[in-house]
Design an enzyme around this catalytic site. Structure first.
Site, PDB file in Angstrom:
ATOM      1  N   LEU A  88       0.864  -1.177   0.000  1.00 57.86           N
ATOM      2  CA  LEU A  88       0.000   0.000   0.000  1.00 57.86           C
ATOM      3  C   LEU A  88       0.900   1.227   0.000  1.00 57.86           C
ATOM      4  O   LEU A  88       1.796   1.333   0.840  1.00 57.86           O
ATOM      5  CB  LEU A  88      -0.892  -0.012   1.239  1.00 57.86           C
ATOM      6  CG  LEU A  88      -1.969   1.062   1.359  1.00 57.86           C
ATOM      7  CD1 LEU A  88      -3.053   0.860   0.301  1.00 57.86           C
ATOM      8  CD2 LEU A  88      -2.596   1.033   2.760  1.00 57.86           C
ATOM      9  N   ALA A 124       0.657   4.194   0.955  1.00 54.80           N
ATOM     10  CA  ALA A 124       0.713   5.006   2.170  1.00 54.80           C
ATOM     11  C   ALA A 124       1.632   4.400   3.228  1.00 54.80           C
ATOM     12  O   ALA A 124       2.091   5.096   4.136  1.00 54.80           O
ATOM     13  CB  ALA A 124      -0.694   5.185   2.742  1.00 54.80           C
ATOM     14  N   SER A 125       1.917   3.118   3.116  1.00 60.93           N
ATOM     15  CA  SER A 125       2.737   2.418   4.109  1.00 60.93           C
ATOM     16  C   SER A 125       4.191   2.868   4.052  1.00 60.93           C
ATOM     17  O   SER A 125       4.828   2.789   2.993  1.00 60.93           O
ATOM     18  CB  SER A 125       2.672   0.911   3.854  1.00 60.93           C
ATOM     19  OG  SER A 125       3.735   0.235   4.488  1.00 60.93           O
ATOM     20  N   PRO A 126       4.767   3.331   5.162  1.00 58.83           N
ATOM     21  CA  PRO A 126       6.182   3.738   5.174  1.00 58.83           C
ATOM     22  C   PRO A 126       7.140   2.627   4.746  1.00 58.83           C
ATOM     23  O   PRO A 126       8.029   2.886   3.920  1.00 58.83           O
ATOM     24  CB  PRO A 126       6.410   4.176   6.622  1.00 58.83           C
ATOM     25  CG  PRO A 126       5.071   4.603   7.100  1.00 58.83           C
ATOM     26  CD  PRO A 126       4.099   3.658   6.445  1.00 58.83           C
TER      27      PRO A 126
END
Length: 222
Positions: free
Chosen positions: A9, A11-13
């Protein structure tokens, strides 16, 4: 070269760490979105790829690797034209490894995940004050690490920079940091933002992450 597939995803760091590494290496890959917020990572198909059901997960010629630190080190070792991003010199590599462990155990676990897990798993929107203090401590450590050097593990860009910036740019959703206090960290962030692939590989996802966090209407306890 075999076809690489990165599952995750944006948005996942940790996913953005892998994307930064792939971009720096110039390695082509396919990105397959796995929406962890919708629990797509718990599907039977994904569990066969990664029983720990985490993102990012990298597929390389039918082999699956997960954990952003392991993925980044693997990518440089296999596809790097040199070892600049993950030095073979043992002392230099030890510093990079230390910073990677600092990111996973302190910046991500004690900083970001200790906030996001209660937010998303339990719906708790009032965050204990010590979590704010933990973020400040992270910035204090990084300011010290950067003394006398341009990058987080020395004089050159490494995967440790990618790992830490992906999470640090996400912590900005929770805390506004005084650039006058953290001059080295601020300069380091600006240095990474100038990378030609930074916007696509990290900044876009970080903005998406911030938008998600803002919708939770969180607040720190007084």
């Amino acid at each position: 070269m075999t076809k690489l597939i990165l599952y995750g995803l944006e948005a996942s760091p940790p996913v953005r760490t892998a994307k930064l590494t792939l971009a720096a290496l110039g390695v082509p890959y396919e990105f397959v979105e796995v929406n962890t917020l919708a629990k797509e990572n718990l599907s039977e198909a994904f569990l066969k790829k990664n029983p720990q059901h985490t993102v990012p997960t990298l597929e390389d010629d039918g082999h699956f690797i997960w954990d952003s630190h392991a993925i980044s080190a693997y990518l440089v070792s296999k596809y790097g034209k040199n070892d600049n991003l993950y030095p073979k010199d043992l002392l230099q590599r030890a510093v990079v490894d230390q910073r990677l462990h600092f990111e996973s155990g302190v910046v991500f676990a004690n900083g970001l995940r200790s906030i996001t897990k209660p937010l998303f798993a339990s719906g708790l929107t009032t965050i204990p004050r010590e979590r704010y203090d933990a973020i400040i401590e992270i910035y204090d450590f990084l300011e010290t690490f950067l003394k006398g050097q341009d990058y987080i593990a020395g004089s050159q860009l490494t995967i440790a920079d990618f790992s830490i910036i992906s999470t640090l740019s996400s912590l900005e959703a929770f805390v506004d940091i005084d650039p006058a206090k953290y001059t080295r960290v601020t300069a380091w962030v600006k240095r990474l933002e100038q990378l030609p692939y930074y916007e696509e590989a990290n900044a876009k996802g970080a903005r998406t992450f911030t938008e998600i966090i803002k919708k939770t209407n969180f607040k720190f306890a007084s």
